[in-house]
Scaffold this motif. Structure first.
Motif, PDB file in Angstrom:
ATOM      1  N   PRO A 468      62.784  40.743  42.972  1.00 28.74           N
ATOM      2  CA  PRO A 468      61.859  40.006  43.827  1.00 28.74           C
ATOM      3  C   PRO A 468      60.794  39.317  42.972  1.00 28.74           C
ATOM      4  N   GLY A 469      60.084  38.382  43.520  1.00 26.37           N
ATOM      5  CA  GLY A 469      59.013  37.714  42.782  1.00 26.37           C
ATOM      6  C   GLY A 469      59.375  36.272  42.487  1.00 26.37           C
ATOM      7  N   THR A 470      58.351  35.495  42.116  1.00 27.78           N
ATOM      8  CA  THR A 470      58.560  34.078  41.860  1.00 27.78           C
ATOM      9  C   THR A 470      58.053  33.740  40.469  1.00 27.78           C
ATOM     10  N   VAL A 471      58.768  32.879  39.801  1.00 29.02           N
ATOM     11  CA  VAL A 471      58.261  32.385  38.512  1.00 29.02           C
ATOM     12  C   VAL A 471      57.466  31.117  38.795  1.00 29.02           C
ATOM     13  N   HIS A 472      56.189  31.124  38.449  1.00 28.15           N
ATOM     14  CA  HIS A 472      55.353  29.926  38.634  1.00 28.15           C
ATOM     15  C   HIS A 472      55.209  29.220  37.314  1.00 28.15           C
ATOM     16  N   HIS A 473      55.299  27.936  37.358  1.00 32.98           N
ATOM     17  CA  HIS A 473      55.096  27.144  36.142  1.00 32.98           C
ATOM     18  C   HIS A 473      53.826  26.327  36.348  1.00 32.98           C
ATOM     19  N   ILE A 474      52.791  26.624  35.584  1.00 34.71           N
ATOM     20  CA  ILE A 474      51.504  25.949  35.795  1.00 34.71           C
ATOM     21  C   ILE A 474      51.159  25.145  34.546  1.00 34.71           C
ATOM     22  N   THR A 475      50.793  23.899  34.740  1.00 33.67           N
ATOM     23  CA  THR A 475      50.389  23.079  33.589  1.00 33.67           C
ATOM     24  C   THR A 475      48.874  22.963  33.587  1.00 33.67           C
ATOM     25  N   VAL A 476      48.255  23.202  32.447  1.00 36.56           N
ATOM     26  CA  VAL A 476      46.790  23.089  32.353  1.00 36.56           C
ATOM     27  C   VAL A 476      46.442  22.117  31.228  1.00 36.56           C
ATOM     28  N   PHE A 477      45.166  21.712  31.221  1.00 34.89           N
ATOM     29  CA  PHE A 477      44.711  20.691  30.271  1.00 34.89           C
ATOM     30  C   PHE A 477      44.689  21.165  28.826  1.00 34.89           C
ATOM     31  N   ASN A 478      44.085  22.306  28.654  1.00 37.65           N
ATOM     32  CA  ASN A 478      43.898  22.773  27.279  1.00 37.65           C
ATOM     33  C   ASN A 478      43.821  24.300  27.257  1.00 37.65           C
ATOM     34  N   GLU A 479      43.567  24.863  26.081  1.00 39.17           N
ATOM     35  CA  GLU A 479      43.603  26.312  25.919  1.00 39.17           C
ATOM     36  C   GLU A 479      42.465  27.020  26.672  1.00 39.17           C
ATOM     37  N   TYR A 480      41.333  26.296  26.876  1.00 36.67           N
ATOM     38  CA  TYR A 480      40.222  26.908  27.622  1.00 36.67           C
ATOM     39  C   TYR A 480      40.636  27.070  29.079  1.00 36.67           C
ATOM     40  N   ALA A 481      41.221  25.987  29.623  1.00 33.22           N
ATOM     41  CA  ALA A 481      41.668  26.026  31.021  1.00 33.22           C
ATOM     42  C   ALA A 481      42.768  27.079  31.178  1.00 33.22           C
ATOM     43  N   GLU A 482      43.565  27.218  30.149  1.00 33.11           N
ATOM     44  CA  GLU A 482      44.656  28.202  30.200  1.00 33.11           C
ATOM     45  C   GLU A 482      44.088  29.620  30.329  1.00 33.11           C
ATOM     46  N   ALA A 483      43.096  29.923  29.483  1.00 33.89           N
ATOM     47  CA  ALA A 483      42.501  31.263  29.526  1.00 33.89           C
ATOM     48  C   ALA A 483      41.840  31.512  30.882  1.00 33.89           C
ATOM     49  N   LEU A 484      41.176  30.480  31.388  1.00 34.97           N
ATOM     50  CA  LEU A 484      40.502  30.602  32.682  1.00 34.97           C
ATOM     51  C   LEU A 484      41.517  30.854  33.793  1.00 34.97           C
ATOM     52  N   GLU A 485      42.611  30.134  33.755  1.00 40.84           N
ATOM     53  CA  GLU A 485      43.659  30.260  34.770  1.00 40.84           C
ATOM     54  C   GLU A 485      44.265  31.669  34.734  1.00 40.84           C
ATOM     55  N   VAL A 486      44.528  32.161  33.532  1.00 40.05           N
ATOM     56  CA  VAL A 486      45.109  33.506  33.397  1.00 40.05           C
ATOM     57  C   VAL A 486      44.156  34.528  34.009  1.00 40.05           C
ATOM     58  N   ALA A 487      42.871  34.420  33.659  1.00 36.10           N
ATOM     59  CA  ALA A 487      41.898  35.392  34.172  1.00 36.10           C
ATOM     60  C   ALA A 487      41.806  35.303  35.690  1.00 36.10           C
ATOM     61  N   SER A 488      41.795  34.076  36.244  1.00 36.71           N
ATOM     62  CA  SER A 488      41.643  34.013  37.700  1.00 36.71           C
ATOM     63  C   SER A 488      42.900  34.473  38.427  1.00 36.71           C
ATOM     64  N   GLN A 489      44.077  34.240  37.848  1.00 37.75           N
ATOM     65  CA  GLN A 489      45.317  34.770  38.444  1.00 37.75           C
ATOM     66  C   GLN A 489      45.261  36.305  38.496  1.00 37.75           C
ATOM     67  N   ILE A 490      44.801  36.884  37.406  1.00 36.79           N
ATOM     68  CA  ILE A 490      44.736  38.358  37.350  1.00 36.79           C
ATOM     69  C   ILE A 490      43.760  38.876  38.404  1.00 36.79           C
ATOM     70  N   LYS A 491      42.623  38.220  38.488  1.00 35.16           N
ATOM     71  CA  LYS A 491      41.611  38.623  39.479  1.00 35.16           C
ATOM     72  C   LYS A 491      42.206  38.563  40.883  1.00 35.16           C
ATOM     73  N   ARG A 492      42.919  37.460  41.152  1.00 31.21           N
ATOM     74  CA  ARG A 492      43.516  37.270  42.477  1.00 31.21           C
ATOM     75  C   ARG A 492      44.542  38.363  42.779  1.00 31.21           C
ATOM     76  N   LEU A 493      45.377  38.637  41.808  1.00 32.45           N
ATOM     77  CA  LEU A 493      46.409  39.666  41.992  1.00 32.45           C
ATOM     78  C   LEU A 493      45.776  41.021  42.295  1.00 32.45           C
ATOM     79  N   ALA A 495      42.648  41.608  43.416  1.00 38.52           N
ATOM     80  CA  ALA A 495      41.888  41.611  44.672  1.00 38.52           C
ATOM     81  C   ALA A 495      42.829  41.719  45.877  1.00 38.52           C
ATOM     82  N   SER A 496      44.001  41.107  45.772  1.00 33.86           N
ATOM     83  CA  SER A 496      44.920  41.136  46.918  1.00 33.86           C
ATOM     84  C   SER A 496      45.631  42.485  47.047  1.00 33.86           C
ATOM     85  N   GLY A 497      45.475  43.321  46.043  1.00 32.90           N
ATOM     86  CA  GLY A 497      46.123  44.640  46.082  1.00 32.90           C
ATOM     87  C   GLY A 497      47.593  44.590  45.687  1.00 32.90           C
TER      88      GLY A 497
END
Ligand SMILES: Nc1ncnc2c1ncn2[C@@H]1O[C@H](COP(=O)(O)OP(=O)(O)OP(=O)(O)O)[C@@H](O)[C@H]1O
Length: 733
Positions: A468-493, A495-497
């Motif tokens: 089960p599960g989905t592979v998401h492919h996300i494109t970001v601008f640069n390495e700063y945005a990448e780190a931010l995206e990773v952190a917010s994905q983790i936070k979301r995961l 928080a949603s339990g």
């Protein structure tokens, strides 16, 4: 405790491999690539010729070779160091014919080894877990075997199974040589074998990296090369070789006037070029070096960027480079040191002697090499020489995972040269991935199809269904945005339990920038994490100082690079200028500075009494460490226990003495860093030294597991050197 795992990937690791590491449970099948019919459940193997029968394991294996095979005047079997060792110690247990368990033999008397039927049953049970393609590969009777395998298809498992099968076929464990890519992999393999066949059998197998095995062979035989090295030689890392090169450039008319920065850059470029050249040929011994430089320059294999004040046209002359290369090597030898590449090249030179080769050919009948796609010329030459005419060579690799071309690795050795060299070689393919679900594999294939990378492997079959599960492919601008995206994905995961921190792993490619930004962002977001496989410990100044100090203990008279590193740590009023004067003063007396200091400190010209006192302090500490180590060895009843964990700890603890700049800190194990380090600047350094102590303990335990302390190749006088070397090499893994 909830933790996010931040996994560091080996530099340049193939993207397919990183994707394969992901657990399938969090992803849904979203790609529908079809696998070619030919790859489905296929057990492909090619027999180019009918298989010859596998050698019947001899009941005795000689420890010496006939002098008739020897082209040199000094016969290897009569070599003075061998004679000395035999006289000193009884033949170790594993040099005697091994009572290897068989169907008809019992292993009574060896409490550590399970009874015959139980180990055979365990070996059989392990072999029965293989799939059909793995089984064919692991149990082939060919002498030269090449396994081409995809990611997660069980390469490591097949190597372990091959070992189990060889042992099951009554090959004595002492005749097995397993070369792995990291020392950790060697340890894991031995653990697996120990689980099946017991610790005694596992200990008798020789396993390690090319570099670690070469260092052992070299220490034992280096005097045969007559190149100025003694068996207590030091292994210089890149920083050391660059420092050595800087120093001899200072003495060189043409480069002596350069600014320190430019000379530093030139030294780095030259060391890179020297390393490249050493990896392009099996050995530089007896090779025309200008010719190799000519080829390297023509193929643009060596990079010599333009430098202010350097006549680049002259520098790029192969004869000029060869001259510098010769000076570099002679400077290394005068420090009784080798670089990492020398370990391979010098061992090839040794094994080219018929007497030495026959000795190792009778010692190791079966050679197994993992990750063969990353072998370079010296490593390939070593594999061939170790196999000899009658031994067997079993190599496993994945050309898609070749990541070491920058250090001379050449996948065409695996793809072409091997089969050309061994006309009767058998090739097997492992095409079933056991690690990831089908949807992950399809995702990986889809990513790779856009990567522009040459994709050499067949499409993989998935042993596991898609999860089960989905592979998401996300494109970001640069390495700063990448780190931010990773952190917010983790936070979301979180928080949603749907997942807690400990369920999440982040894989990254570059330790320097990417990891730095990720760690920074995770900390800023309040996400707890653990970094696995972080090698940066070895780059810390305190650890380099500690290792330099240990090297000085091992080689006080010759290791001038180590002396230069620690002589002013902590500050003793001996800056670079004074150090130069001291060296010149020693040279006037026909000695190296280290020799003069240790032999007759009073003869050293010194500007101030205070400096003399401090110098004596360091000499005293070095002398004391040596005394403790060698006395500890003498007093030990059981020689094998000399390199005990306690001894390792004790030596490293002593290293803290010269590092007095580090203040005593509270117990750091309970304090999270970097907060503790901010409060107490000495704390971080101290913590690193503690990490080194823990590592030293593990290395001591590990080298015991490798049977190093029982190794007849290892002169007991060299255990300290060996220990340091093993410690250094645990970083290479
Ligand atoms: N026949 C098998 N049955 C069940 N599991 C297997 C089998 N072969 C391999 N595995 C499992 O698949 C995973 C990958 O195996 P292994 O690490 O040996 O593969 P590898 O080819 O060496 O991987 P890599 O590509 O990372 O080098 C491991 O978890 C292993 O236990």
């Amino acid at each position: 405790m909830q933790r996010l795992l931040l996994l560091k990937k080996a530099p340049g690791l193939h993207p397919l491999k990183s994707i394969m590491q992901l657990s399938p449970s969090n992803f849904l099948p979203s790609f529908g690539l079809r696998l070619p019919e030919s790859c489905r459940g296929g057990n492909m193997h090619i027999h180019t010729r009918p298989p010859p029968s596998f050698p019947v394991p001899p009941q005795n294996h000689p420890t010496t070779v006939s002098s008739a095979a020897n082209s040199s005047t000094c016969t290897y079997s009569n070599h003075p160091r061998l004679r000395r060792r035999r006289a000193l110690s009884p033949v170790p247990e594993r040099e005697k014919p091994q009572p290897f368990p068989s169907n008809t033999q019992d292993t009574a008397g060896d409490a550590a080894t399970p009874t015959t039927s139980s180990w055979q049953a365990k070996a059989d049970a392990f072999l029965s877990t293989l799939n059909a393609e793995q089984m064919k590969a692991a149990t082939t009777r060919h002498h030269a075997v090449r396994i081409k395998a995809g990611p997660g298809s069980g390469k490591t498992r097949v190597v372990a199974a091959r070992v189990a099968w060889l042992l099951r076929s009554q090959v004595p464990p002492s005749q097995l040589l397993v070369i792995t890519f990291t020392n950790k992999a060697a340890g894991e393999l031995k653990e697996r074998i120990a689980g099946i066949l017991g610790p005694t059998v596992a200990r008798a197998i020789t396993a390690g990296t090319f570099h670690s095995i070469c260092a052992r062979i070299l220490r034992r035989n280096v005097d045969l090369l007559k190149c100025g090295l003694t068996d207590g030689f030091t292994i210089y890392d890149t920083d050391d070789t660059v420092l050595l090169t800087k120093r001899f450039l200072e003495e060189h008319d043409e480069y002596g006037y350069l600014s320190t920065t430019v000379r530093g850059k030139l030294a780095v470029a030259l060391c890179g070029a020297f390393s490249k050249v050493k990896n392009m040929v099996p050995t530089t011994f007896g090779t025309s070096i200008p010719e190799v430089f000519k080829v390297a320059l023509a193929r643009r294999e060596i990079a010599l960027p333009p430098l202010d004040g350097v006549n680049m046209a002259r520098l790029k002359d192969p004869y000029q480079l060869a001259g510098l290369f010769t000076t570099y090597n002679s400077k290394l030898r005068s420090c009784n040191a080798v670089d990492f590449d020398d370990l391979l090249g010098l061992t090839v030179a040794l094994l080219k002697r018929k007497d030495v080769q026959s000795f190792y050919n009778s010692k190791f009948k079966c050679v197994l090499v993992d990750e063969f796609q990353d072998t370079n010329e010296p490593q390939y030459a070593l594999s061939r020489l170790l196999k000899g005419d009658t031994g067997s060579l079993f190599v496993v690799g994945d050309p898609d995972q070749a990541v070491y071309s920058w250090r001379g690795a050449n996948p065409s050795i695996f793809l072409d040269s091997f089969a050309q060299q061994y006309r009767d070689a058998a090739t097997y393919f492992l095409n079933t991935n056991h690690r990831s679900g089908a949807h992950i594999l399809r995702c990986a294939e889809a990513v790779l199809s856009h990567s522009g990378l040459p994709h050499m492997h067949e499409t993989l079959n998935a042993a596991r269904p898609g999860g089960p599960g989905t592979v998401h492919h996300i494109t970001v601008f640069n390495e700063y945005a990448e780190a931010l995206e990773v952190a917010s994905q983790i936070k979301r995961l979180q928080a949603s339990g749907r997942a807690s921190y400990k369920d999440i792993a982040v894989l990254y490619r570059s330790g320097k920038t990417q990891a730095f930004l990720l760690k920074k962002q995770l900390t800023a977001s309040g996400i707890p994490y653990v970094v696995l496989g972080d090698r940066s410990l070895w780059e810390k100044a305190e650890i380099k100082d500690a290792m330099a100090f240990l090297r000085l203990v091992a080689n006080p008279l010759t290791d001038s690079v180590a002396l230069e590193r620690v002589i002013n740590k902590p500050p003793r009023g001996i800056g670079p200028e004074l150090f130069k004067k001291l060296k010149a003063n020693a040279a006037e007396q026909g000695m190296s500075l280290a020799e003069l200091l240790f032999k007759d400190c009073a003869q050293v010209w010194l500007p101030r009494d205070a400096v003399e006192e401090k110098l004596q302090e360091i000499m005293h500490t070095v002398a004391q460490c040596r005394k403790d180590f060698y006395e500890g060895k003498k007093n030990s009843k059981d020689e094998k226990k000399v390199l005990s964990q306690d001894k390792a700890k004790e030596i490293i603890e002593k290293v803290k003495m010269p590092l007095t700049s580090m203040q005593a800190a509270p117990d750091l194990s309970s304090l999270p860093l970097p907060a503790a380090a901010k409060k107490n600047p000495g704390a971080q350094g101290l913590r690193q030294i503690r990490e080194l102590i823990v590592l030293a303990r593990n290395v001591a335990r590990y080298t015991d597991n490798l049977g190093v302390s029982e190794d007849p190749c290892l002169d007991s006088d060299n255990q300290l050197v060996f220990f340091i070397y093993e410690l250094l090499f645990s970083q290479a893994g």
